[in-house]
Design an enzyme around this catalytic site. Structure first.
Site, PDB file in Angstrom:
ATOM      1  N   ASN A 137     -57.552  -6.644  43.386  1.00 32.00           N
ATOM      2  CA  ASN A 137     -57.851  -7.054  44.758  1.00 32.00           C
ATOM      3  C   ASN A 137     -57.083  -6.297  45.833  1.00 32.00           C
ATOM      4  OD1 ASN A 137     -59.809  -9.007  44.145  1.00 32.00           O
ATOM      5  ND2 ASN A 137     -58.238 -10.507  43.646  1.00 32.00           N
ATOM      6  N   ASP A 160     -68.164 -11.694  34.999  1.00 29.73           N
ATOM      7  CA  ASP A 160     -67.202 -12.045  36.051  1.00 29.73           C
ATOM      8  C   ASP A 160     -66.355 -13.238  35.633  1.00 29.73           C
ATOM      9  OD1 ASP A 160     -66.010 -11.924  38.633  1.00 29.73           O
ATOM     10  OD2 ASP A 160     -67.333 -13.516  39.330  1.00 29.73           O
TER      11      ASP A 160
END
Length: 646
Positions: A75, A364
């Protein structure tokens, strides 16, 4: 009625527990991403300086920390070298990233700390790839972006890859696993200097005494302070790592370090009940969320109008997106739905392969939140056909994700404002207000959005700084051996308590002389949920409720002197509970001091419902006096370094 019998009982008297003394120069507590980063970097510089570096972890570092199960994306990656796909018309800059983080924190962040890890984080990600982490790439060989700051990975083996690098750097003889640290040790001749730490093995009767010239706190944030939404058979199913118990915060607080922004908590919005990630759906699949009437509620800007100028930020700050969701739910327009079926249909119309889309949708979850995939299967959810509910979670205390709770630490020499240096005896990057004690990852306050790569990077920064501190200051702290033995007796007291009183009742979990850690946990969660803005109260509180919370926490602390443990694992749970209660107390004290609602959507001070930039655009810094037990609170001015004005 049948009496429950606890089978695995193995208690020890303190005098029967072996003392193990480990002398080192730099001690790293915690083997998550920030701890591994500290180990990797400190080992390199320590070798040149002839120093010894030791890491201690309460679990096993291959699968410890917040990334234990894996991740589907990194991220924090700026892409300054051009290795990744570009999002938007212009390449990312460090200034862009600092602006993004500061605005997401509603205008308050340690910009010096954020810029410091941001300028080094890309190099960390490149190391990860070199070590074998599979990063998604497009047909041009560039990293696939999930969003502006994220890149997609096949991350089910993410933590083992990073742990291996740390182990190779340190040498396995310098790593102590299954050892839980409970207290820091201070210099006998200087109570403001760290001298090491103590703890115990959770597998065998051994008491560890680590003597060190510098200590790096790299433990996780704090979970389960608040009652989770899941109950009954789902108890313990939460978003953040259940084994993160705020130990680093608590040990530093009890040693007299200054805290920072401990009033802040993170409330993630996630797939309901399974807590599956939403980032890939919003950013990669371009999905939207709606209320029950198919309205895209984030387009209702009137719900955040009062929070300008932050409401005008792009993207909308995370707490304000939460606020918009809560407005829908409170006003009867729930549930909130992730329109997975709309997103997949649109991508299919654009020519994307349906089979591949469905595989990526399931991956995911399988990369990082397997339980969400199981929940989809259990509820007969096919994401290409039906939507899924999303919901806000219970609060978490952390400093590495979208939360900025932690300790007040030094920044880099070239960026840190003079105003921030006043509380430090001298400054080394990421050192707390205690000499020789450093904090990274969740423990380092006011610089969020580090995530995994940024936490590893901050560990590297502190690892290098700790070596420099030891070389330049040449500290020689002395441990008070009598104090160490007092701590040993205190640490093993729950086992003594259990053995002393176990026969006072016919049912061991109902006893007037002690309580078990799980019982203390339920009391803590009830207090925090009902009085300190938990999920059942829609994250709302006021001064009177917070003061009740402090009164109840004090009574709980008194009762916890009678905690009982039936084996080493439960002894660990006892001390994890103590750490949680200390963190809860810090959280409430900071919330009480900040008289505004700075982060609507994370919590609301209903007696001060607005953002007050004139009086409260500041850092709240606290310190619990180790001698008196009293909290001393103060404001430290926020100083802007990067031009992020809207």
């Amino acid at each position: 009625m049948a009496v429950e019998v606890y089978k695995n009982i193995e208690t020890y008297k303190p005098e029967d527990v072996q003392d193990v003394t480990v002398e080192t120069d730099i001690l790293i507590i915690g083997g998550g991403f920030s701890g591994c980063g500290a180990a990797y970097e400190a080992a390199y510089w320590a070798k040149a300086a002839g120093l010894k570096v030791t890491l201690v972890e309460k679990a096993a570092i291959e699968r410890s920390g917040a990334v234990a199960q894996g991740l589907s994306a990194i991220n924090t990656y700026l892409g300054l070298s051009g290795r990744a796909q570009q999002v938007g018309d212009k390449p990312n800059t460090i200034e862009d990233y600092v602006r993004y983080v500061t605005l997401d924190m509603m205008g308050i962040a340690r910009e010096d700390l954020v810029a410091d890890y941001a300028r080094h984080v890309d190099g960390t990600v490149h190391l990860f790839e070199k070590w074998g982490l599979p990063i998604w790439k497009d047909e041009n060989g560039k990293y696939v972006r999930e969003g502006r700051w994220q890149v997609m990975i096949h991350g089910e083996s993410y933590k083992p890859i990073i742990a291996e690098a740390a182990k190779m750097a340190l040498g396995e003889e310098n790593i102590y696993e299954r050892v839980f640290i409970t207290h820091l040790l201070m210099d006998k001749n200087d109570p403001q200097r760290v001298a090491g730490a103590v703890g115990f093995s959770v597998r065998e009767p051994k008491f560890y005494i680590f003597k060190a010239k510098a200590v790096i706190l790299a433990t996780g944030g704090a979970t389960l302070l608040f009652r989770p939404r899941s109950t009954g058979e789902g108890m313990g199913r939460i978003w953040y790592a259940v084994f993160n118990t705020g130990s680093g915060y608590a040990m530093a607080i009890e040693a007299g370090a200054h805290t920072c922004q401990m009033e802040h908590r993170f409330i993630p919005s996630r797939f309901k009940d399974g807590y599956g990630p939403v980032g890939a759906w919003f950013l990669l699949f371009k999905s939207v969320a709606t209320n029950a009437f198919d309205e895209v509620y984030i387009e209702k800007k009137e719900t955040i109008e009062k929070y300008k100028p932050y409401a005008d930020a792009v993207p909308t700050p995370t707490p304000l997106r939460n606020h918009q969701m809560l407005e829908e739910l409170i006003n009867g327009r729930g549930p909130i739905l992730m329109r997975t079926e709309w997103a997949i249909k649109k991508l299919q119309e654009e020519g994307k392969d349906l089979k591949k889309l469905i595989e990526e949708a399931w991956e995911d979850f399988l990369d990082m939140t397997v339980s969400q995939a199981l929940l989809w299967a259990a509820l007969n959810i096919e994401p290409e056909k039906v939507p899924s509910e999303i919901m806000t979670a219970e609060p978490y205390m952390m400093g590495s994700h979208s939360g900025c709770a932690g300790l007040w630490v030094c920044g880099p020499e070239d960026l840190m404002p003079e105003e921030y240096k006043k509380l430090f005896p001298f400054c080394y990057n990421r050192m707390t207000t205690i000499k020789g004690l450093f904090a990274v990852g969740d423990c380092s306050g006011a610089n969020p959005h580090k995530f995994s790569s940024g936490s590893f990077t901050e560990g590297r920064i502190a690892g290098k700084a700790a070596v420099r501190y030891v070389v330049e200051q040449n500290p020689n702290p002395e441990i008070d051996e009598a104090k160490v033995q007092e701590l040993k007796k205190k640490i093993f007291q729950p086992m003594v308590t259990y053995e002393q009183f176990k026969n006072a009742s016919t049912r061991e979990d109902i006893n007037p002389n002690y309580l078990f850690p799980k019982q203390a946990l339920w009391r803590l969660q009830k207090i925090m949920d009902e009085y300190a803005a938990g999920a059942s109260m829609w994250y709302r509180t006021n001064e009177k409720m917070l003061k009740i919370a402090l009164e109840r926490l004090q009574m709980l602390k008194e009762d916890m002197e009678k905690l009982a443990a039936r084996n080493l694992h439960e002894l660990m749970r006892c001390w994890e509970m103590w750490h949680r209660v200390i963190v809860a107390e810090a959280h409430v004290q900071h919330m009480l001091f900040r008289q505004e609602t700075r982060w609507p959507g994370y919590y609301y001070r209903m007696d001060y419902p607005d953002i007050d930039d004139e009086n409260w655009k500041v850092f709240v810094v606290g310190r619990k006096n180790p001698e008196t037990g009293e909290w001393e609170m103060q404001k430290v001015p926020y100083i802007q370094i990067v031009d992020w004005q809207l």
